[in-house]
Enzyme design. Structure first.
Site, PDB file in Angstrom:
ATOM      1  N   LYS A 110       0.830  -1.200   0.000  1.00 42.75           N
ATOM      2  CA  LYS A 110       0.000   0.000   0.000  1.00 42.75           C
ATOM      3  C   LYS A 110       0.865   1.251   0.000  1.00 42.75           C
ATOM      4  O   LYS A 110       1.720   1.416   0.870  1.00 42.75           O
ATOM      5  CB  LYS A 110      -0.914   0.010   1.224  1.00 42.75           C
ATOM      6  CG  LYS A 110      -1.818  -1.216   1.351  1.00 42.75           C
ATOM      7  CD  LYS A 110      -2.583  -1.197   2.650  1.00 42.75           C
ATOM      8  CE  LYS A 110      -3.406  -2.453   2.838  1.00 42.75           C
ATOM      9  NZ  LYS A 110      -4.134  -2.438   4.133  1.00 42.75           N
ATOM     10  N   LYS A 196      -4.391   7.680   3.608  1.00 44.72           N
ATOM     11  CA  LYS A 196      -4.746   7.455   5.015  1.00 44.72           C
ATOM     12  C   LYS A 196      -3.498   7.264   5.864  1.00 44.72           C
ATOM     13  O   LYS A 196      -3.497   7.587   7.065  1.00 44.72           O
ATOM     14  CB  LYS A 196      -5.706   6.270   5.156  1.00 44.72           C
ATOM     15  CG  LYS A 196      -5.228   4.948   4.572  1.00 44.72           C
ATOM     16  CD  LYS A 196      -4.462   4.086   5.539  1.00 44.72           C
ATOM     17  CE  LYS A 196      -4.046   2.790   4.890  1.00 44.72           C
ATOM     18  NZ  LYS A 196      -3.233   1.928   5.772  1.00 44.72           N
ATOM     19  N   GLU A 286       5.285   3.992   5.133  1.00 46.03           N
ATOM     20  CA  GLU A 286       4.880   4.398   3.788  1.00 46.03           C
ATOM     21  C   GLU A 286       4.329   5.818   3.732  1.00 46.03           C
ATOM     22  O   GLU A 286       4.469   6.521   2.736  1.00 46.03           O
ATOM     23  CB  GLU A 286       3.843   3.417   3.230  1.00 46.03           C
ATOM     24  CG  GLU A 286       4.335   1.982   3.043  1.00 46.03           C
ATOM     25  CD  GLU A 286       5.250   1.811   1.836  1.00 46.03           C
ATOM     26  OE1 GLU A 286       5.545   2.816   1.157  1.00 46.03           O
ATOM     27  OE2 GLU A 286       5.686   0.667   1.584  1.00 46.03           O
TER      28      GLU A 286
END
Length: 336
Positions: A110, A196, A286
């Site tokens: 992700k 997010k 990330e």
């Protein structure tokens, strides 16, 4: 319980790779994990554990590990990608001669590709090349590896532009504790999964500085508005952000210390700065790079994302988190 003759190849031997391998084994599949950490590989093969990540979780003997790509990919019925985003493109490029053109490819990484700033499915298509007919799908949603590995109830989505592909993956992972819904908004879900993480770092910082639940609830709510604003600008379906790949993923990432992004934010907030964190951190977070991608992309649009822009100043320009929070509160008041 579903049993097939072919095995599933999993790229990676980290926490998320191990949790997904366990799900696949529980659904009756043989799994071969491809890794580079010989300690993890030997632990999986000899002790049926991945002690580095889940010391107390016993792995089925149907899960094995190797450092040989041919052993993992030859005869595989599906490929699961669960490695850091920075290595996905190069790894697939080196392996594409071993990947069958019709193989089911499930992405579990992700974020953005730091080499192209692209979404993960864009990177997968680019790496595999036009000679492959692969239509990738992705597992996205509120699904911490720690809970999945302990077989705790989890709902998420399998996302693909091709619904048939998504349904194949849905069946592959179906277990009593993991329920996957089909979603075809590839753009919206992937941008949501990346952004997010950015909001989660900000959430951790807020708590680390010393603010409470009221402030955190406000930040997550306004962060959701920024996710939605940016996602729609990129072509996302608005409804995607009110489901598991939107608000669901955002909530779990912003409230759980199992989230590396939230945990990173906590450290930065408690230290009121990033210098020590960057000097000592050894984990992939990330959201740090995703923040940079979104911030730089804002030059192409005529709207603001105040939380993300403020976080960029903290991460990349040395602004103190306490100053960034005060400046956000000093912004002109408006209508929600």
């Amino acid at each position: 319980m579903k049993t097939d003759t072919g095995h599933i190849a999993v790229l990676g031997t980290g926490s998320w790779a191990t949790a997904l391998a366990l799900v696949l084994a529980d659904n009756g599949h043989d799994v071969i994990m491809l890794g580079i950490d010989f300690g993890e590989i030997n632990d999986i093969n000899q002790n049926h554990r991945n002690s580095k990540h889940f010391a107390e979780v016993k792995l089925p003997e149907t899960i094995t590990a190797t450092d040989r790509a041919t052993d993992a990919l030859a005869g595989a019925e599906a490929l699961v990608i669960a490695v850091p985003t920075r290595v996905v493109g190069g790894l697939l490029l080196s392996l594409r001669h071993l990947i069958d053109p019709d193989l089911l490819v499930v992405n579990a990484s992700k974020g953005f590709d730091p080499n192209t700033n692209g979404r993960m499915t864009e990177t997968i298509r680019l790496a595999l090349g036009s000679g492959h007919r692969v239509v990738p799908c992705s597992i996205i949603g509120p699904s911490h590896a720690e809970e999945v590995a302990r077989r705790m109830l989890t709902l998420a989505c399998v996302v693909s532009a091709d619904e048939t592909v998504a349904r194949r993956a849905q069946e592959l992972f179906a277990t009593p504790y993991l329920r996957l819904y089909v979603n075809t908004d590839e753009i919206g879900a992937e941008y949501g999964a990346a952004v997010k993480n950015v909001i989660a770092i900000a959430s951790g910082i807020l708590v680390g500085v010393g603010y409470g639940d009221n402030a955190k609830a406000a930040l997550v709510t306004r962060g959701m508005a920024e996710m939605l604003r940016y996602g729609e600008a990129k072509g996302a379906d608005r409804e995607t952000y009110f489901g598991l790949t939107g608000v669901g993923d955002l909530v779990v990432t912003c409230f759980s210390e199992n989230s590396r992004n939230y945990a990173a934010g906590l450290i930065i907030g408690r230290q009121n700065g990033v210098e020590r964190f960057f000097a000592e951190n050894t984990k992939t977070v990330e959201g740090i790079y995703s923040c940079k991608v979104v911030y730089e992309d804002l030059a192409n649009y005529d709207f603001e994302l105040p939380i993300i822009q403020s976080l960029y100043e903290v991460l990349y320009e040395g602004k103190l988190p306490s100053d960034a929070i005060r400046e956000l509160m000093d912004r002109p008041m408006g209508v929600e």
